[in-house]
Write a protein that holds these residues in place. Structure first.
Motif, PDB file in Angstrom:
ATOM      1  N   PHE A  97       0.833  -1.199   0.000  1.00  0.00           N
ATOM      2  CA  PHE A  97       0.000   0.000   0.000  1.00  0.00           C
ATOM      3  C   PHE A  97       0.870   1.253   0.000  1.00  0.00           C
ATOM      4  O   PHE A  97       0.665   2.179  -0.796  1.00  0.00           O
ATOM      5  CB  PHE A  97      -0.901  -0.023   1.239  1.00  0.00           C
ATOM      6  N   LEU A 136       1.623   4.027  -3.266  1.00  0.00           N
ATOM      7  CA  LEU A 136       1.416   5.465  -3.083  1.00  0.00           C
ATOM      8  C   LEU A 136       2.694   6.247  -3.374  1.00  0.00           C
ATOM      9  O   LEU A 136       2.667   7.293  -4.033  1.00  0.00           O
ATOM     10  CB  LEU A 136       0.926   5.744  -1.660  1.00  0.00           C
ATOM     11  N   ILE A 146      -5.624   0.416  -4.567  1.00  0.00           N
ATOM     12  CA  ILE A 146      -5.724   1.224  -3.346  1.00  0.00           C
ATOM     13  C   ILE A 146      -7.170   1.314  -2.872  1.00  0.00           C
ATOM     14  O   ILE A 146      -7.464   1.192  -1.678  1.00  0.00           O
ATOM     15  CB  ILE A 146      -5.146   2.628  -3.604  1.00  0.00           C
ATOM     16  N   LEU A 147      -8.095   1.489  -3.808  1.00  0.00           N
ATOM     17  CA  LEU A 147      -9.503   1.626  -3.445  1.00  0.00           C
ATOM     18  C   LEU A 147     -10.043   0.354  -2.805  1.00  0.00           C
ATOM     19  O   LEU A 147     -10.670   0.379  -1.747  1.00  0.00           O
ATOM     20  CB  LEU A 147     -10.315   1.982  -4.696  1.00  0.00           C
ATOM     21  N   TRP A 179      -8.359  -2.321  -1.605  1.00  0.00           N
ATOM     22  CA  TRP A 179      -7.621  -2.847  -0.459  1.00  0.00           C
ATOM     23  C   TRP A 179      -7.673  -1.938   0.762  1.00  0.00           C
ATOM     24  O   TRP A 179      -7.224  -2.328   1.848  1.00  0.00           O
ATOM     25  CB  TRP A 179      -6.158  -3.082  -0.841  1.00  0.00           C
ATOM     26  N   SER A 180      -8.206  -0.732   0.607  1.00  0.00           N
ATOM     27  CA  SER A 180      -8.235   0.210   1.732  1.00  0.00           C
ATOM     28  C   SER A 180      -9.074  -0.320   2.891  1.00  0.00           C
ATOM     29  O   SER A 180      -8.723  -0.132   4.064  1.00  0.00           O
ATOM     30  CB  SER A 180      -8.776   1.565   1.272  1.00  0.00           C
ATOM     31  N   VAL A 181     -10.181  -1.018   2.591  1.00  0.00           N
ATOM     32  CA  VAL A 181     -11.019  -1.580   3.658  1.00  0.00           C
ATOM     33  C   VAL A 181     -10.253  -2.657   4.419  1.00  0.00           C
ATOM     34  O   VAL A 181     -10.359  -2.770   5.639  1.00  0.00           O
ATOM     35  CB  VAL A 181     -12.325  -2.150   3.074  1.00  0.00           C
ATOM     36  N   ASN A 182      -9.460  -3.461   3.702  1.00  0.00           N
ATOM     37  CA  ASN A 182      -8.655  -4.483   4.359  1.00  0.00           C
ATOM     38  C   ASN A 182      -7.638  -3.851   5.295  1.00  0.00           C
ATOM     39  O   ASN A 182      -7.432  -4.339   6.419  1.00  0.00           O
ATOM     40  CB  ASN A 182      -7.953  -5.329   3.292  1.00  0.00           C
ATOM     41  N   VAL A 183      -7.001  -2.768   4.864  1.00  0.00           N
ATOM     42  CA  VAL A 183      -6.021  -2.078   5.705  1.00  0.00           C
ATOM     43  C   VAL A 183      -6.704  -1.475   6.931  1.00  0.00           C
ATOM     44  O   VAL A 183      -6.199  -1.579   8.060  1.00  0.00           O
ATOM     45  CB  VAL A 183      -5.298  -0.985   4.894  1.00  0.00           C
ATOM     46  N   ILE A 184      -7.863  -0.845   6.733  1.00  0.00           N
ATOM     47  CA  ILE A 184      -8.594  -0.245   7.856  1.00  0.00           C
ATOM     48  C   ILE A 184      -9.008  -1.323   8.861  1.00  0.00           C
ATOM     49  O   ILE A 184      -8.893  -1.131  10.083  1.00  0.00           O
ATOM     50  CB  ILE A 184      -9.830   0.514   7.334  1.00  0.00           C
ATOM     51  N   ALA A 234     -14.102  -6.459   3.238  1.00  0.00           N
ATOM     52  CA  ALA A 234     -12.720  -6.434   2.766  1.00  0.00           C
ATOM     53  C   ALA A 234     -12.431  -7.619   1.858  1.00  0.00           C
ATOM     54  O   ALA A 234     -11.783  -7.481   0.818  1.00  0.00           O
ATOM     55  CB  ALA A 234     -11.762  -6.429   3.959  1.00  0.00           C
ATOM     56  N   ASN A 252     -11.180  -6.786  -6.784  1.00  0.00           N
ATOM     57  CA  ASN A 252     -10.006  -6.155  -7.368  1.00  0.00           C
ATOM     58  C   ASN A 252      -9.329  -7.071  -8.380  1.00  0.00           C
ATOM     59  O   ASN A 252      -8.894  -6.632  -9.450  1.00  0.00           O
ATOM     60  CB  ASN A 252      -9.009  -5.796  -6.260  1.00  0.00           C
TER      61      ASN A 252
END
Length: 288
Positions: A141, A145, A197-198, A200-205, A229, A236
């Motif tokens: 991630f 970025l 990023i869009l 996988w962001s829920v998985n990171v959160i 997630a 994805n």
């Protein structure tokens, strides 16, 4: 990248989610098979992630580092990088085979997979789980970025300089083929990395909430986040292949060749058989 995404769809979606829903009792539910499937699920997902990182870095070098482009952006180097990455990712996921135990034993055959209690309290297993989560998806991630930010910065700076020079020397209506090529590369790069990023962001959160904020507070909210997630992660892998089809003419040509190949092989085989039969018939006629 498309192969890794396809493996995720086959192993995770078809052989796991759909199989558990429609065929809850099958040979895939035997504990050794189930444990092996968990290893393959992790390896396929990690390959999908790290191949995306490799692609983003490849585009960064091709766009921003012209001196390294001829040395690094080659088919041979790409093969070495992908093969090494895939091997390391598979080795990293092998320990997950030993985290499972059977739910029940029937006729001396272990069935089902459930986590061993020791993995939640043993410091070695806890450390390994942190290592697994840091390598996928926290580190990727951050890398995506960073690489995208550097790529955008370089493209914006060079675009301003080239546009100013071309406008001054050739007029307002001059079309810069180099910048057009870079624009297409940017569209592909940001389409793939942006969806990554869009989704996988829920998985990171979820990871940050469970491991850092919520600790072991597993409730309905966390369960919902984890399911969302997982769904977005699989989505994805589905979208990447469509992105390749939309943006890459060479990828579309390869798909067309792949789809046409069985029919061409059959037609070629029939043609050879017909020629062989004609030769046999002609030879028999000459003997008569």
């Amino acid at each position: 990248m498309s192969t890794a995404d396809l493996l995720v769809i086959i192993i995770v979606v078809i052989l796991t989610i759909m199989n558990d829903y429609y065929f809850p009792v099958s040979f895939l539910y035997i504990t050794p098979v189930c444990s092996s499937k968990i290893v393959l699920m992790g390896a396929a997902t990690n390959c999908s992630v790290w191949f995306t990182i490799a692609f983003s870095f490849d585009r960064f070098v091709a766009i921003c580092c012209q001196k390294l482009k001829t040395k690094c952006c080659t088919g041979k180097k790409a093969t070495v990088v992908l093969a090494t990455t895939g091997m390391l990712v598979f080795l990293k996921n092998i320990p997950f085979y030993f985290t499972e135990k059977p739910i029940f034993i029937f006729n001396n055959v272990p069935w089902g997979c459930q986590k061993k209690a020791s993995i939640y309290f043993d410091a070695r297993w806890v450390g390994f789980q942190w290592f697994d989560k840091v390598t996928t998806p926290l580190l990727p991630f951050g890398l995506i970025l960073l690489v995208n930010a550097l790529t955008v910065r370089h493209i914006v700076m060079t675009s301003r300089v080239r546009q100013g020079l071309m406008t001054h020397s050739k007029g307002q209506n001059y079309s810069d083929r180099e910048m057009e090529s870079r624009r297409k590369s940017m569209i592909l790069l940001f389409s793939i990395s942006g969806t990554f990023i869009l989704f996988w962001s829920v998985n990171v959160i979820t990871f940050l909430y469970v491991k850092v904020i919520g600790l072991f507070n597993i409730g309905e909210f966390v369960y919902t986040l984890e399911r969302a997630a997982a769904m977005l992660l699989n989505l994805n892998c589905c979208t990447n292949t469509f992105i390749y089809v939309v943006t890459q003419a060479k990828f579309r040509d390869q798909i067309k060749l792949t789809l046409k190949y069985p029919f061409k092989a059959i037609a070629q085989r029939l043609h050879q058989s017909r020629n062989s039969a004609w030769r046999l018939t002609a030879g028999s006629a000459n003997q008569v």
